[in-house]
Scaffold this motif. Structure first.
Motif, short mmCIF file in Angstrom:
data_model
loop_
_atom_site.label_atom_id
_atom_site.label_comp_id
_atom_site.label_asym_id
_atom_site.label_seq_id
_atom_site.Cartn_x
_atom_site.Cartn_y
_atom_site.Cartn_z
N LEU A 1 -0.23 -6.27 -8.19
CA LEU A 1 -0.23 -4.91 -8.73
C LEU A 1 -1.62 -4.28 -8.86
N GLY A 2 -2.66 -5.05 -8.73
CA GLY A 2 -4.00 -4.49 -8.83
C GLY A 2 -4.47 -3.96 -7.48
N ALA A 3 -5.65 -4.39 -7.09
CA ALA A 3 -6.22 -3.90 -5.84
C ALA A 3 -5.41 -4.33 -4.62
N ALA A 4 -4.59 -5.38 -4.75
CA ALA A 4 -3.85 -5.88 -3.59
C ALA A 4 -2.75 -4.92 -3.15
N GLN A 5 -2.27 -4.07 -4.06
CA GLN A 5 -1.28 -3.04 -3.72
C GLN A 5 0.00 -3.58 -3.11
N ASP A 6 0.39 -4.80 -3.49
CA ASP A 6 1.63 -5.37 -2.96
C ASP A 6 2.74 -5.11 -3.98
N TYR A 7 3.22 -3.87 -3.98
CA TYR A 7 4.11 -3.45 -5.07
C TYR A 7 5.49 -4.09 -4.99
N ASN B 1 0.82 -1.23 0.00
CA ASN B 1 0.00 0.00 0.00
C ASN B 1 0.84 1.27 0.00
N TYR C 1 -1.25 -9.22 -11.69
CA TYR C 1 -2.33 -8.25 -11.54
C TYR C 1 -3.24 -8.63 -10.38
N TYR C 2 -3.61 -9.90 -10.31
CA TYR C 2 -4.56 -10.32 -9.27
C TYR C 2 -3.95 -10.38 -7.89
N THR C 3 -2.66 -10.74 -7.80
CA THR C 3 -2.11 -10.95 -6.45
C THR C 3 -1.25 -9.80 -5.97
#
Lengths: 321, 429
Positions: free
Chosen positions: A284-290, A68, A280-282
């Motif tokens: 870079l998308g909504a998970a925000q685990d950059y 995040n 994307y799913y795990t």
């Protein structure tokens, strides 16, 4: 070089009456340099801001716990890389897409080349066929995928593919989400990709075909070669080498970067999920685990780079003919 | 209607652009956020200036909702409120937007622990205390972490099974109470052109994980932060799902997902998983010839389940106008009860989370709508805020392998259990 002379001519004319302390030669160089930066500058700036800075920042993020946030402060070393390389789902997606590449690259190449040769030899309506085959390339992958999913392979009895099967008395197939033994989603995904990309590569190969001088064929006939396979193998294919290598490399990179049609056709499923869709799913998308997302993206980039270099070596990319 | 579907969970409609934004946003959060704020932004009034609040919504599919959001913003007198209406992949746009310099002050979403840990949502106990008793326990629970409340529920969207009464009567089936009865029912209901049931196509596991666990009678994450994935009840439930999907009575694929009632309305199936939002469309198509029921229980130890999706209002803890933002949220979602009723029932069809508002809502007091409200009260449950997208992917993978390729449930779920455990360790240490 004519461009250089033209640009230097203008300042030279403008300063004709001035002292000749600066040599015309030096001034010409400066004018060229200015023009170079004028034309290249904006693109270079765009490239730096939108490509290089993100890549470097991804590299930084991949060594941090970046949950995040994009300005992380918890350094974790190579943990993100270890996590990704021990993640069976991520490794599975890399493996699936190596296989996908091994299949789709030659298939697309052969079909595109076949169409290019046919069109090159067409006696009439060449422009029509060329445009008709190229048009799908102008269609977005998302739109193409939705047409495939919603109308052709939608899995209900009145879908186009199932209607055709129904004529032969075959039960409707749940193409994209069935429970049977045969992976029906592969024909859907492969035909969508072929339909979308064959036209573009056909145009590249057609341009390559038209570059092959006719006298090579004439010389071959004089030497006793028969039209057909013999000239195709010994004149056409070698003449196309440079184009073919470029086409094959582009195809392979495209295969690894697959996202749109898989995302839209299949979503988040374990059996045919490209690495980018998984990231994307795990991450870079909504998970925000950059952190993990960047590590995964860089691993993928590295694999693409290595495979591309290997492929270029084998095929002799950039070698003079 | 599918884009109006406010089911909560880590996944909603996404686009390539949304993905690229999220990826590009890694380094370019500022620029990206500015771009997002510019797109679709619409001020409720002409002038901006300091003290302006940015409020973000996802795109509701129902006609008039956007105008209502603008109307509410304009009616607020103590600050200028800019409403950003976000089509496409709201979750990802919000994720990158919250990292940017033009982050929203007020936004709707569903709570997860990461929001709290990274300081992206502010506790709202001070404005919420006076109305706490007016919200359901379930809605309070899913917005509470370590004793503090972080969000105010805006709408509740229960998910149920719709069924055609006439087709049930013709086949001589009763609404099933257990999955065994459901499997027997879908076999009987399947006739040439009509299949028994439709639960969705590609998202049939990931979208329903919470409901399947609830129907199995086991939590995904226990109260002491342990993984519940390898509970024998869960393993048995997934084996039962395989039996259900291979029974021949299930429509496995349709052009629209379960969030859209089309498959049911086009009479492709006798039973469909959908949400309260679809009730007006279904009523229009079939009149009185339909009923609603909860998701049946898996076996004797399971229990019937109604998943309560919905949307919740949050205040960005990093907002420069934190107090003004909280004041606005209190005004809109606590004081203006007529707006809350309008938001739930004038455009789409949702349950107002406020008990006092729901009690006054005449549309919810008769017919199948009343039945849904009753079922939601009886069997309803909400999200667990510790459930992450990575867990969803891992359990979804296991489920897909089990139901589609017949993988051994215990083996497949063991892999998922490992991921859930490592995520829990990351969250709770």
């Amino acid at each position: 070089m004519s461009g250089t002379q033209t640009t230097s001519a203008v300042p030279a004319a403008g300063s004709a009456g001035r002292a000749s302390s600066a040599s015309p030669r030096k001034r010409r160089v400066r004018g060229t340099t200015g023009a170079f930066w004028l034309f290249v500058g904006p693109f270079l700036l765009g490239l730096a801001i939108f490509i290089y800075v993100p890549i470097v920042w991804s590299l930084v993020l991949s060594f941090f716990r970046a949950q995040n946030t994009v300005v992380p402060d918890v350094f974790v070393g190579v943990k993100n890389y270890v996590d990704m390389l021990t993640d069976s789902a991520f490794l599975g997606s890399l493996w699936t897409f190596t296989l996908f590449g091994i299949f789709i690259v030659p298939t697309t190449y052969v079909i595109a080349l076949g169409l290019a040769v046919l069109i090159n030899r067409a006696r009439f309506a060449r422009a029509f066929f060329r445009s008709a085959i190229f048009i799908p390339a102008a269609c977005s992958y998302v739109v193409g995928a939705l047409v495939w999913k919603l109308s052709i392979f939608n899995g209900v009895r009145f879908g186009l593919a199932n209607t055709l099967l129904g004529m032969f008395g075959i039960d409707p197939v749940a193409w994209l989400s069935g429970t049977g033994d045969f992976p029906w989603y592969w024909p859907v995904v492969v035909t969508a990709r072929l339909w979308l990309q064959v036209g573009f590569y056909m145009i590249l190969l057609l341009a390559g075909l038209q570059q092959i001088p006719n006298n090579l064929y004439e010389a071959a006939y004089v030497d006793g070669a028969k039209p057909g396979w013999q000239t195709f193998i010994h004149v056409t294919l070698p003449g196309l080498r440079t184009t073919s290598v470029a086409v094959l490399i582009l195809l392979l990179i495209n295969a690894y970067q697959a996202f749109d049609e898989f995302y839209n056709l299949l979503g988040n499923v374990p059996y045919a999920r490209p690495p980018l869709v998984y990231l994307y799913y795990t991450a870079l998308g909504a998970a925000q685990d950059y952190g993990h997302g960047s590590a995964g993206a860089l691993i993928l980039s590295l694999i693409i780079a290595i495979v591309t270099i290997f492929q270029a070596r084998v095929l002799g990319f950039g070698k003079a003919d | 209607m599918s884009d109006s579907t406010p089911f909560s969970g880590p996944f909603s409609g996404l686009s390539r652009r949304g993905f690229l934004r999220a990826a590009g946003g890694v380094a370019l959060a500022g620029a990206t956020g500015a771009g997002l704020a510019a797109c679709g932004s619409n001020t409720g009034r002409a002038s901006g200036g300091s003290g302006t609040l940015q409020q973000w919504y996802h795109q509701y599919g129902e006609q008039g909702t956007q105008q209502a959001a603008l109307k509410f913003a304009k009616a607020y007198k103590d600050a200028t409120v800019n409403v950003t209406w976000t089509p496409g992949d709201y979750a990802s746009k919000l994720a990158s937007g919250l990292l940017s310099s033009s982050a929203p002050d007020v936004f709707e979403s569903q709570l997860n622990i990461e929001y709290i840990k990274s300081g992206q949502v502010a506790p709202l106990d001070d404005i919420f205390a006076s109305v706490k008793d007016d919200f359901t326990d379930a809605d309070i629970k899913l917005n509470t972490y370590e004793g503090k409340i972080y969000g105010i529920r805006m709408i509740d969207d229960p998910q149920i099974l719709y069924y055609r009464k006439s087709l049930f009567a013709k086949a001589g089936v009763q609404p099933p109470n257990t999955f065994d009865e459901l499997i027997a029912a879908v076999k009987k209901l399947s006739t040439g052109k009509v299949k028994g049931a439709y639960f969705g196509s590609q998202n049939v596991i990931t979208d329903h994980i919470a409901a399947y666990f609830a129907a199995a009678g086991a939590p995904i994450i226990t109260d002491d932060h342990k993984s519940g994935v390898l509970d024998p009840k869960v393993i048995a439930a997934f084996a039962k799902l395989r039996e259900f999907y291979t029974s021949g009575g299930v429509l496995q694929s349709a052009p629209t997902e379960w969030t859209d009632p089309s498959a049911f309305i086009q009479e492709l199936v006798a039973i469909q998983w959908c949400g309260l939002w679809a009730l007006p469309q279904i009523q229009k198509a079939f009149g009185d010839d339909f009923g609603v029921m909860p998701i049946p229980a898996f076996g004797p130890q399971g229990k019937k389940a109604v998943y309560n999706g919905g949307w919740t209002q949050f205040v960005n803890a990093k907002s420069k106008n934190l107090d003004a933002a909280k004041k606005f949220v209190k005004w809109l979602w606590i004081d203006q009860t007529q707006y809350q009723e309008e938001w739930s029932l004038s455009y789409g069809f949702h349950i107002p989370p406020r008990k006092s508002v729901a009690a006054k809502a005449s549309k919810l007091q008769s017919g199948q709508a009343a039945e849904v409200v009753k079922l939601a009260g009886q069997y309803g449950f909400g999200d667990n805020i510790a459930f992450t997208p990575k867990m969803a992917t891992a359990i979804g993978d296991a489920g897909n392998k089990i139901i589609r390729s017949g993988a051994d449930p215990k083996t497949a779920l063991t892999t998922a259990d490992g991921v859930v455990q490592s995520e829990l360790k990351r969250l709770f240490g």
